[in-house]
Design a protein around this motif. Structure first.
Motif, PDB file in Angstrom:
ATOM      1  N   GLN A  54       1.318  -0.966  -0.108  1.00  0.00           N
ATOM      2  CA  GLN A  54       0.267  -0.111   0.270  1.00  0.00           C
ATOM      3  C   GLN A  54       0.710   1.125  -0.167  1.00  0.00           C
ATOM      4  O   GLN A  54       0.992   1.904  -1.166  1.00  0.00           O
ATOM      5  CB  GLN A  54      -0.723   0.386   0.998  1.00  0.00           C
ATOM      6  CG  GLN A  54      -2.133  -1.185   1.366  1.00  0.00           C
ATOM      7  CD  GLN A  54      -2.270  -1.249   2.296  1.00  0.00           C
ATOM      8  OE1 GLN A  54      -1.837  -0.884   2.923  1.00  0.00           O
ATOM      9  NE2 GLN A  54      -3.851  -2.278   1.992  1.00  0.00           N
ATOM     10  N   ASP A  55       1.462   1.495   0.822  1.00  0.00           N
ATOM     11  CA  ASP A  55       2.929   2.441   0.789  1.00  0.00           C
ATOM     12  C   ASP A  55       3.514   2.247  -0.603  1.00  0.00           C
ATOM     13  O   ASP A  55       3.101   3.552  -0.812  1.00  0.00           O
ATOM     14  CB  ASP A  55       4.142   1.759   1.716  1.00  0.00           C
ATOM     15  CG  ASP A  55       3.907   2.661   3.461  1.00  0.00           C
ATOM     16  OD1 ASP A  55       2.965   3.534   3.409  1.00  0.00           O
ATOM     17  OD2 ASP A  55       4.418   2.197   3.664  1.00  0.00           O
ATOM     18  N   ASP A  56       3.745   1.843  -1.345  1.00  0.00           N
ATOM     19  CA  ASP A  56       4.103   1.643  -2.674  1.00  0.00           C
ATOM     20  C   ASP A  56       3.342   1.838  -3.803  1.00  0.00           C
ATOM     21  O   ASP A  56       3.450   2.976  -4.471  1.00  0.00           O
ATOM     22  CB  ASP A  56       5.110   0.790  -3.533  1.00  0.00           C
ATOM     23  CG  ASP A  56       5.986  -0.489  -2.627  1.00  0.00           C
ATOM     24  OD1 ASP A  56       6.005   0.370  -2.291  1.00  0.00           O
ATOM     25  OD2 ASP A  56       6.350  -1.320  -2.672  1.00  0.00           O
ATOM     26  N   THR A  57       1.972   1.995  -3.591  1.00  0.00           N
ATOM     27  CA  THR A  57       0.899   1.886  -4.422  1.00  0.00           C
ATOM     28  C   THR A  57       0.695   3.472  -4.053  1.00  0.00           C
ATOM     29  O   THR A  57       0.532   4.723  -4.807  1.00  0.00           O
ATOM     30  CB  THR A  57      -0.347   1.724  -3.953  1.00  0.00           C
ATOM     31  OG1 THR A  57       0.238   0.515  -4.686  1.00  0.00           O
ATOM     32  CG2 THR A  57      -1.603   2.415  -5.028  1.00  0.00           C
ATOM     33  N   LEU A  58       0.548   4.169  -2.970  1.00  0.00           N
ATOM     34  CA  LEU A  58       0.319   5.151  -2.287  1.00  0.00           C
ATOM     35  C   LEU A  58       1.518   6.212  -2.831  1.00  0.00           C
ATOM     36  O   LEU A  58       1.317   7.102  -3.688  1.00  0.00           O
ATOM     37  CB  LEU A  58       0.580   5.104  -0.880  1.00  0.00           C
ATOM     38  CG  LEU A  58       0.371   6.755  -0.617  1.00  0.00           C
ATOM     39  CD1 LEU A  58      -1.391   7.674  -0.165  1.00  0.00           C
ATOM     40  CD2 LEU A  58       0.800   6.851   1.495  1.00  0.00           C
ATOM     41  N   SER A 107      -3.037  11.952  -6.612  1.00  0.00           N
ATOM     42  CA  SER A 107      -4.233  12.966  -5.741  1.00  0.00           C
ATOM     43  C   SER A 107      -3.333  12.608  -4.106  1.00  0.00           C
ATOM     44  O   SER A 107      -4.451  13.329  -4.163  1.00  0.00           O
ATOM     45  CB  SER A 107      -4.972  12.008  -5.465  1.00  0.00           C
ATOM     46  OG  SER A 107      -5.392  10.732  -5.452  1.00  0.00           O
ATOM     47  N   PHE A 108      -2.949  11.762  -3.631  1.00  0.00           N
ATOM     48  CA  PHE A 108      -2.373  11.954  -2.879  1.00  0.00           C
ATOM     49  C   PHE A 108      -0.945  13.027  -2.446  1.00  0.00           C
ATOM     50  O   PHE A 108      -0.117  13.181  -1.461  1.00  0.00           O
ATOM     51  CB  PHE A 108      -1.389  10.166  -1.692  1.00  0.00           C
ATOM     52  CG  PHE A 108      -2.927   9.648  -1.385  1.00  0.00           C
ATOM     53  CD1 PHE A 108      -3.409  10.113  -0.292  1.00  0.00           C
ATOM     54  CD2 PHE A 108      -3.591   9.046  -2.282  1.00  0.00           C
ATOM     55  CE1 PHE A 108      -4.781   8.783   0.262  1.00  0.00           C
ATOM     56  CE2 PHE A 108      -5.081   8.255  -1.940  1.00  0.00           C
ATOM     57  CZ  PHE A 108      -5.692   7.909  -1.185  1.00  0.00           C
ATOM     58  N   HIS A 109      -0.455  13.701  -3.421  1.00  0.00           N
ATOM     59  CA  HIS A 109       0.190  14.437  -3.472  1.00  0.00           C
ATOM     60  C   HIS A 109       0.194  15.834  -3.618  1.00  0.00           C
ATOM     61  O   HIS A 109       1.030  16.406  -4.425  1.00  0.00           O
ATOM     62  CB  HIS A 109       1.739  13.947  -4.362  1.00  0.00           C
ATOM     63  CG  HIS A 109       2.006  12.101  -3.397  1.00  0.00           C
ATOM     64  ND1 HIS A 109       2.651  12.061  -2.438  1.00  0.00           N
ATOM     65  CD2 HIS A 109       1.821  10.961  -4.293  1.00  0.00           C
ATOM     66  CE1 HIS A 109       2.940  10.816  -2.056  1.00  0.00           C
ATOM     67  NE2 HIS A 109       1.996  10.187  -3.112  1.00  0.00           N
ATOM     68  N   ASP A 110      -0.695  16.337  -3.329  1.00  0.00           N
ATOM     69  CA  ASP A 110      -1.323  17.914  -3.794  1.00  0.00           C
ATOM     70  C   ASP A 110      -0.672  18.668  -3.037  1.00  0.00           C
ATOM     71  O   ASP A 110      -1.508  19.907  -2.897  1.00  0.00           O
ATOM     72  CB  ASP A 110      -3.129  17.614  -5.022  1.00  0.00           C
ATOM     73  CG  ASP A 110      -3.222  17.201  -3.520  1.00  0.00           C
ATOM     74  OD1 ASP A 110      -3.601  16.791  -2.486  1.00  0.00           O
ATOM     75  OD2 ASP A 110      -4.723  17.457  -4.059  1.00  0.00           O
ATOM     76  N   ALA A 154     -10.272   5.152  -3.567  1.00  0.00           N
ATOM     77  CA  ALA A 154     -10.610   4.243  -4.741  1.00  0.00           C
ATOM     78  C   ALA A 154      -9.508   3.317  -4.984  1.00  0.00           C
ATOM     79  O   ALA A 154      -9.556   2.866  -5.529  1.00  0.00           O
ATOM     80  CB  ALA A 154     -11.596   5.248  -5.502  1.00  0.00           C
ATOM     81  N   ASP A 155      -8.262   4.523  -5.258  1.00  0.00           N
ATOM     82  CA  ASP A 155      -7.662   4.183  -5.584  1.00  0.00           C
ATOM     83  C   ASP A 155      -6.003   3.955  -5.310  1.00  0.00           C
ATOM     84  O   ASP A 155      -4.961   3.173  -5.406  1.00  0.00           O
ATOM     85  CB  ASP A 155      -6.451   5.222  -6.643  1.00  0.00           C
ATOM     86  CG  ASP A 155      -7.831   6.202  -8.016  1.00  0.00           C
ATOM     87  OD1 ASP A 155      -7.886   5.163  -8.238  1.00  0.00           O
ATOM     88  OD2 ASP A 155      -7.646   7.332  -8.008  1.00  0.00           O
ATOM     89  N   LEU A 156      -6.365   3.692  -4.056  1.00  0.00           N
ATOM     90  CA  LEU A 156      -5.418   3.410  -2.678  1.00  0.00           C
ATOM     91  C   LEU A 156      -6.226   1.182  -2.147  1.00  0.00           C
ATOM     92  O   LEU A 156      -7.294   2.029  -1.469  1.00  0.00           O
ATOM     93  CB  LEU A 156      -4.921   3.924  -1.893  1.00  0.00           C
ATOM     94  CG  LEU A 156      -4.147   3.578  -0.471  1.00  0.00           C
ATOM     95  CD1 LEU A 156      -2.910   3.169  -1.606  1.00  0.00           C
ATOM     96  CD2 LEU A 156      -4.324   5.015  -0.133  1.00  0.00           C
ATOM     97  N   PRO A 157      -6.283   0.423  -3.096  1.00  0.00           N
ATOM     98  CA  PRO A 157      -7.062  -0.622  -2.010  1.00  0.00           C
ATOM     99  C   PRO A 157      -6.600  -1.288  -1.086  1.00  0.00           C
ATOM    100  O   PRO A 157      -5.918  -1.402  -0.335  1.00  0.00           O
ATOM    101  CB  PRO A 157      -7.043  -1.866  -3.647  1.00  0.00           C
ATOM    102  CG  PRO A 157      -5.397  -1.323  -4.195  1.00  0.00           C
ATOM    103  CD  PRO A 157      -5.747   0.031  -4.019  1.00  0.00           C
ATOM    104  N   GLY A 158      -7.801  -1.907  -0.451  1.00  0.00           N
ATOM    105  CA  GLY A 158      -7.319  -2.383   1.027  1.00  0.00           C
ATOM    106  C   GLY A 158      -7.072  -1.303   2.333  1.00  0.00           C
ATOM    107  O   GLY A 158      -7.492  -2.082   3.531  1.00  0.00           O
ATOM    108  N   VAL A 159      -7.244  -0.179   1.975  1.00  0.00           N
ATOM    109  CA  VAL A 159      -6.966   0.494   3.507  1.00  0.00           C
ATOM    110  C   VAL A 159      -8.627   0.947   3.256  1.00  0.00           C
ATOM    111  O   VAL A 159      -9.838   1.656   2.667  1.00  0.00           O
ATOM    112  CB  VAL A 159      -6.346   1.925   2.624  1.00  0.00           C
ATOM    113  CG1 VAL A 159      -6.015   2.677   3.611  1.00  0.00           C
ATOM    114  CG2 VAL A 159      -4.379   1.532   2.359  1.00  0.00           C
TER     115      VAL A 159
END
Length: 104
Positions: A21-25, A30-33, A68-73
């Protein structure tokens, strides 16, 4: 007349992020704005959020839509601190727990 405010809140996760999940993030723009940032401790993770919106509900919905783009969280809770509540005129007994009653 539309009033846009700055809303500050935390999205507390059910579990700490996995390595996958960290790698996906890391690859999600959208998580870096600058509006959402990850804070981690052993066994704990939360995202601190600062969003502009007309209502708190809109701000939280905007933040949650990114997951929605970070599965399992799973987001366990949304937390607002007393300063954020006061800044937005929401610090009332209905949303801020009353202090403990004096003993004795």
């Amino acid at each position: 007349m539309r009033t846009v405010r700055n809303w500050y809140f935390n999205l507390v996760l059910q579990d700490a992020l996995t390595e996958e999940q960290d790698d996906t993030l890391a690859g999600l723009a959208s998580f870096h704005d600058g509006r959402i940032a990850l804070e981690e401790a052993p066994g704990y993770a939360r995202f601190t959020c600062a969003f502009e919106a007309e209502t708190l509900t809109e701000a939280v919905a905007d933040a949650l839509s990114r997951f929605a783009d970070l599965p399992g969280v799973l987001v366990r809770s949304v937390e607002l601190d007393e300063i954020a509540l006061a800044d937005n005129g929401m610090a009332t007994p209905a949303v801020v727990p009353a202090p403990p009653a004096p003993t004795g």
